[in-house]
Design an enzyme around this catalytic site. Sequence first.
Site, PDB file in Angstrom:
ATOM      1  N   HIS A 230      24.599 -12.372   3.940  1.00  0.00           N
ATOM      2  CA  HIS A 230      23.624 -13.362   4.411  1.00  0.00           C
ATOM      3  C   HIS A 230      24.341 -14.145   5.516  1.00  0.00           C
ATOM      4  O   HIS A 230      24.736 -15.291   5.322  1.00  0.00           O
ATOM      5  CB  HIS A 230      23.222 -14.272   3.238  1.00  0.00           C
ATOM      6  CG  HIS A 230      22.039 -15.153   3.531  1.00  0.00           C
ATOM      7  ND1 HIS A 230      21.463 -15.250   4.780  1.00  0.00           N
ATOM      8  CD2 HIS A 230      21.320 -15.967   2.729  1.00  0.00           C
ATOM      9  CE1 HIS A 230      20.458 -16.096   4.717  1.00  0.00           C
ATOM     10  NE2 HIS A 230      20.351 -16.550   3.487  1.00  0.00           N
TER      11      HIS A 230
ATOM     12  N   ARG B 123      14.761  -9.731   5.819  1.00  0.00           N
ATOM     13  CA  ARG B 123      15.324  -9.916   4.476  1.00  0.00           C
ATOM     14  C   ARG B 123      14.798  -8.810   3.587  1.00  0.00           C
ATOM     15  O   ARG B 123      13.606  -8.469   3.631  1.00  0.00           O
ATOM     16  CB  ARG B 123      14.914 -11.263   3.897  1.00  0.00           C
ATOM     17  CG  ARG B 123      15.228 -11.327   2.410  1.00  0.00           C
ATOM     18  CD  ARG B 123      15.164 -12.689   1.853  1.00  0.00           C
ATOM     19  NE  ARG B 123      16.258 -13.508   2.343  1.00  0.00           N
ATOM     20  CZ  ARG B 123      16.520 -14.718   1.844  1.00  0.00           C
ATOM     21  NH1 ARG B 123      15.782 -15.222   0.891  1.00  0.00           N
ATOM     22  NH2 ARG B 123      17.514 -15.420   2.323  1.00  0.00           N
TER      23      ARG B 123
ATOM     24  N   LYS C 132       0.830  -1.204   0.000  1.00  0.00           N
ATOM     25  CA  LYS C 132       0.000   0.000   0.000  1.00  0.00           C
ATOM     26  C   LYS C 132       0.869   1.260   0.000  1.00  0.00           C
ATOM     27  O   LYS C 132       0.367   2.361   0.189  1.00  0.00           O
ATOM     28  CB  LYS C 132      -0.917   0.009   1.211  1.00  0.00           C
ATOM     29  CG  LYS C 132      -1.885  -1.161   1.227  1.00  0.00           C
ATOM     30  CD  LYS C 132      -2.704  -1.170   2.506  1.00  0.00           C
ATOM     31  CE  LYS C 132      -3.509  -2.459   2.615  1.00  0.00           C
ATOM     32  NZ  LYS C 132      -4.058  -2.631   3.963  1.00  0.00           N
TER      33      LYS C 132
END
Lengths: 178, 310
Positions: free
Chosen positions: B136, B108, B86
């Site tokens: 990561h 993430r 939105k």
Amino acid sequence: MASNETVILDSAGIGRALTRIAHEILERNKGTAGLVLIGIRSGGDHLARILGERIAQIEGEKIPLGTIDITMYRDDLGSRGSLPLGKTEIPFPLDGRKVVLVDDVLFTGRTIRAAMDALVDIGRPKNIQLATLIDRGHRELPIRADYVGRNVPTSREEKILVEFAGDNNPVEVRLVKP
Amino acid sequence: MSFRHKHILGTEQLSKEDIELILDTAESLREINSREIKKVPTLRGKTIVNLFYEASTRTRTSFEIAGKRLSADTINMTASTSSVTKGETLEDTAKNIQAMKPDIIVMRHSASGAPHYLAERIHCSVINAGDGAHEHPSQALLDLLTIRQHKGRLEGLTVAIVGDITHSRVARSDLYAMTKMGMKVRLCGPGTMMPPGIERLGAEVFTDMDDAVRDADVVMMLRIQLERQGKTLLPTLREYARLYGLNPARLALAKPDAIVMHPGPLNRGVEISSYVADGKQSVILDQVENGVAIRMALLYLVAGGEASES
């Protein structure tokens, strides 16, 4: 040794106490059937090994030996920060067994509470008994030991140190005044 | 030794001692995952929000299971089902989540540095579960745990990492972590997929895969992201598979006891042949298993570390 320290038990005294506890365990449980020893890291695991050796000498039968790390069951993570973890190694089923928990010093009882929670997560023992080398009082939970090496009246501020040698055999127990 | 980090943003910030503590903690926690009751009460009452702006099955599930096995309440938010669609900004999302008082946010994001941005604006701990082409960290740590489990050590081992290095956050986190642990890292891929200057971070760069794999202890294959870079950076998949795919003949160049790793998901027949992926030397599923233990360790250490800082 500093002047504020007193030796409560030397290695011979510890040895005699463990021999007596081994006899008491066998007497109460009428032998070794279904019996297992689980030592609480770290300290209790070394004593559990010695108790296992004594029981084997007396009865001629080895009973299963495990170790448990209770760090993940402590109730003070928020106030003490993350402590290093040891390994829990119980390579046998606990269901229906008579478990003798072994610790070096019984104090507030919170460690034993955590160890019992950890044990019932792993299996459903027939019963849990408690053996400790030193009972220093000041319980904060309704917990008592079934087998005690030595009762030592202490103040809260004093410390009890159980010293182990490089080969994990106990050397002595000292009372340290603040 | 105690753990002093409030956030886990990358392996670049971790010291050798930090990494060893994380691996040892994970090693101890692995036992819980083989119990009948796979749960300990350590993080009871803590709330963990998994905030995923990018598709992920393995990592999100792994973090969710890790949180649940430590008795934390884990909530998953994905971009497609949240107010991001939105038009809400990251800063507003952060403030709103902050108002709900979580203890740890696992994030993430497709943009490099997004977790760092969040960590500066929020009071709780942030764990990076992959940011763009940057880092990561939990993947690199589970890779190290898997290597240590199979090899018994890390120091002195040679690792060949093959694939799209430029776009791989796994390669970068692995490179930082492995060089700190005293491992030799070889990076290999086509020139279009090799970031210029990467050798300054301590890697050896190869364009010929046979040379990269020769006598390696570990061969790690990276996924070619077919949905993204794959289209423009290489001529055809068949050519890529021929030059940079791991097949039995190529694996034979590595040490006889070399292990094969892959962060998943696999493109079978592209970067790795099924014969190798399912073969005796493959430890790909051990990586997944160790992922849960590593994430449990990170959550545990961060939850306690936060308290010791306050």
